[in-house]
Design a protein around this motif. Structure first.
Motif, PDB file in Angstrom:
ATOM      1  N   MET A   1      62.884 124.664   3.845  1.00  0.00           N
ATOM      2  CA  MET A   1      61.599 124.374   3.223  1.00  0.00           C
ATOM      3  C   MET A   1      61.203 122.908   3.419  1.00  0.00           C
ATOM      4  SD  MET A   1      61.816 126.533  -0.344  1.00  0.00           S
ATOM      5  CE  MET A   1      61.414 128.283  -0.358  1.00  0.00           C
ATOM      6  N   LEU A   2      62.159 122.012   3.216  1.00  0.00           N
ATOM      7  CA  LEU A   2      61.865 120.597   3.420  1.00  0.00           C
ATOM      8  C   LEU A   2      61.623 120.290   4.893  1.00  0.00           C
ATOM      9  CD1 LEU A   2      64.356 118.953   0.907  1.00  0.00           C
ATOM     10  CD2 LEU A   2      61.869 118.894   0.806  1.00  0.00           C
ATOM     11  N   HIS A   3      62.372 120.935   5.769  1.00  0.00           N
ATOM     12  CA  HIS A   3      62.189 120.693   7.198  1.00  0.00           C
ATOM     13  C   HIS A   3      60.820 121.199   7.667  1.00  0.00           C
ATOM     14  CE1 HIS A   3      63.648 119.693  11.213  1.00  0.00           C
ATOM     15  NE2 HIS A   3      63.139 120.831  11.637  1.00  0.00           N
ATOM     16  N   SER A   4      60.207 122.094   6.907  1.00  0.00           N
ATOM     17  CA  SER A   4      58.889 122.605   7.261  1.00  0.00           C
ATOM     18  C   SER A   4      57.787 121.591   6.957  1.00  0.00           C
ATOM     19  CB  SER A   4      58.600 123.910   6.496  1.00  0.00           C
ATOM     20  OG  SER A   4      59.518 124.918   6.855  1.00  0.00           O
ATOM     21  N   VAL A  10      65.285 117.855   8.106  1.00  0.00           N
ATOM     22  CA  VAL A  10      66.591 118.129   7.505  1.00  0.00           C
ATOM     23  C   VAL A  10      67.391 118.989   8.481  1.00  0.00           C
ATOM     24  CG1 VAL A  10      67.838 119.061   5.538  1.00  0.00           C
ATOM     25  CG2 VAL A  10      65.582 118.048   5.199  1.00  0.00           C
ATOM     26  N   PRO A  11      68.431 118.437   9.073  1.00  0.00           N
ATOM     27  CA  PRO A  11      69.200 119.160  10.088  1.00  0.00           C
ATOM     28  C   PRO A  11      70.195 120.145   9.493  1.00  0.00           C
ATOM     29  CG  PRO A  11      70.204 117.038   9.707  1.00  0.00           C
ATOM     30  CD  PRO A  11      68.963 117.086   8.836  1.00  0.00           C
ATOM     31  N   TYR A  82      67.390 112.330  14.848  1.00  0.00           N
ATOM     32  CA  TYR A  82      67.038 113.738  14.629  1.00  0.00           C
ATOM     33  C   TYR A  82      65.596 113.840  14.150  1.00  0.00           C
ATOM     34  CZ  TYR A  82      67.067 118.490  12.752  1.00  0.00           C
ATOM     35  OH  TYR A  82      66.763 119.798  12.496  1.00  0.00           O
ATOM     36  N   ALA A  83      65.223 112.981  13.198  1.00  0.00           N
ATOM     37  CA  ALA A  83      63.846 112.978  12.712  1.00  0.00           C
ATOM     38  C   ALA A  83      62.879 112.616  13.830  1.00  0.00           C
ATOM     39  CB  ALA A  83      63.708 111.995  11.551  1.00  0.00           C
ATOM     40  N   ALA A 205      66.066 124.756  12.413  1.00  0.00           N
ATOM     41  CA  ALA A 205      66.833 124.147  11.324  1.00  0.00           C
ATOM     42  C   ALA A 205      68.134 124.880  11.014  1.00  0.00           C
ATOM     43  CB  ALA A 205      65.972 124.084  10.070  1.00  0.00           C
ATOM     44  N   VAL A 206      68.247 126.138  11.410  1.00  0.00           N
ATOM     45  CA  VAL A 206      69.443 126.924  11.104  1.00  0.00           C
ATOM     46  C   VAL A 206      70.032 127.495  12.397  1.00  0.00           C
ATOM     47  CG1 VAL A 206      70.382 128.833   9.767  1.00  0.00           C
ATOM     48  CG2 VAL A 206      68.393 127.588   8.899  1.00  0.00           C
TER      49      VAL A 206
END
Length: 326
Positions: A1-4, A10-11, A82-83, A205-206
């Protein structure tokens, strides 16, 4: 959710943050380029999950060696890169065990914000039992949840309101938009509707091999809420509600009224708790000893917030908010 979120990256779990911190005496003074090189090479080795960041190994090593001379700076450089992959200003990292390592993480990243996602302990025990990487038994699983909740209680008392935030898994899955708006307010970010559809970025992310996170590839679901009733054995329910009951009720979870557990199960749980407590104490004492002979600076010096804490002059950075661990 945060990576969205368009500003937050968030890796997948990297698992090198704590290990790098614990090995800081081995790697030595990070003010020396040769020591930063040694740490960067270890971080990109086969024993870590650096490859899951999708960051170029050689470029990371170069930036780590050329960057500020502190342990947190070398570690933080990996996440910053990564960001940068996604053109995002902020980064985070996640591990359930972080709730018990906040003092260490604050040492590494002084401007960090922490988000503690809490879930019904009975569901947590159910899930841990099914994880291919979990090698302990239900007694350990219950103790792990209790430790996390107790750590959260302590953090609520000592952490500034703008540094520590709690939310319940059940509330998040029931009404994602409302809970994410609250979370974004804490993070000082604008809420974005895309956060409610995390499955759209799950392939990034996953990692595919993490089959235990398969639900992240679909719509947000409440299907697993309360599933402990069908996933735990009767003796596990009795024991969980006895030893975790006060914490469960304090967090708003209802008990089923299960009978009292067998004495032998209570005794085994108590022995497990004591064993784990002794292990934590040994780790704590070892860390305190190392702090007396620390080889070099620990705190990251990559963001305006981190440099301000260190009393250093500000550098021009692209983001208007500091990058923070979550």
């Amino acid at each position: 959710m945060l990576h969205s979120h368009s500003r937050i990256a968030v890796p997948p779990e990297t698992r090198f943050v704590g290990s790098a911190y614990n090995k800081r005496r081995t790697f030595g003074d990070m003010r020396l380029a040769s020591r930063r090189l040694a740490l960067a090479e270890w971080m990109t080795g086969e024993r870590t999950k650096f490859r899951e960041l999708g960051v170029d190994k050689d470029e990371f090593i170069r930036q780590a060696v050329d960057g500020p001379g502190s342990l947190g700076s070398v570690i933080g450089t990996a996440f910053k890169m990564y960001a940068d992959r996604f053109g995002k200003a902020r980064w985070g990292d996640k591990r359930p065990s972080y709730v018990k390592q906040v003092d260490i993480l604050v040492r590494l990243f002084p401007d960090a914000q922490f988000v503690h996602l809490i879930r019904d302990g009975r569901d947590c025990v159910s899930s841990l039992k099914e994880m291919p990487w979990f090698t302990h038994d239900s007694f350990h699983a219950m103790s792990i949840w209790a430790e996390a909740i107790d750590a959260g209680r302590r953090l609520r008392k000592i952490m500034p309101e703008d540094s520590y935030y709690e939310l319940r898994y059940e509330d998040l899955t029931d009404d994602p938009a409302t809970e994410l708006k609250k979370l974004c307010y804490f993070l000082e970010e604008d809420f974005e509707p895309a956060m409610c559809s995390p499955h759209e970025v799950a392939s990034v992310a996953v990692p595919v091999h993490k089959v235990w996170h398969s639900n992240t590839h679909g719509e947000v679901t409440k299907a697993r809420v309360g599933s402990w009733a069908n996933r735990l054995d009767a003796w596990e329910i009795r024991l969980a509600e006895q030893v975790l009951g006060e914490r469960l009720e304090d967090l708003g979870y209802e008990l089923s009224g299960a009978p009292k557990p067998a004495k032998e199960h209570l005794l085994t749980f108590q022995k497990t708790v004591q064993k784990r407590r002794r292990a934590r104490l040994r780790k704590h004492m070892r860390d305190r000893f190392i702090r007396l002979r620390e080889p070099g600076p620990v705190a990251a010096l990559l963001t305006s917030g981190q440099r301000a804490v260190a009393g250093l002059p500000q550098q021009r950075i692209e983001s208007e908010l500091p990058q923070r661990v979550m």
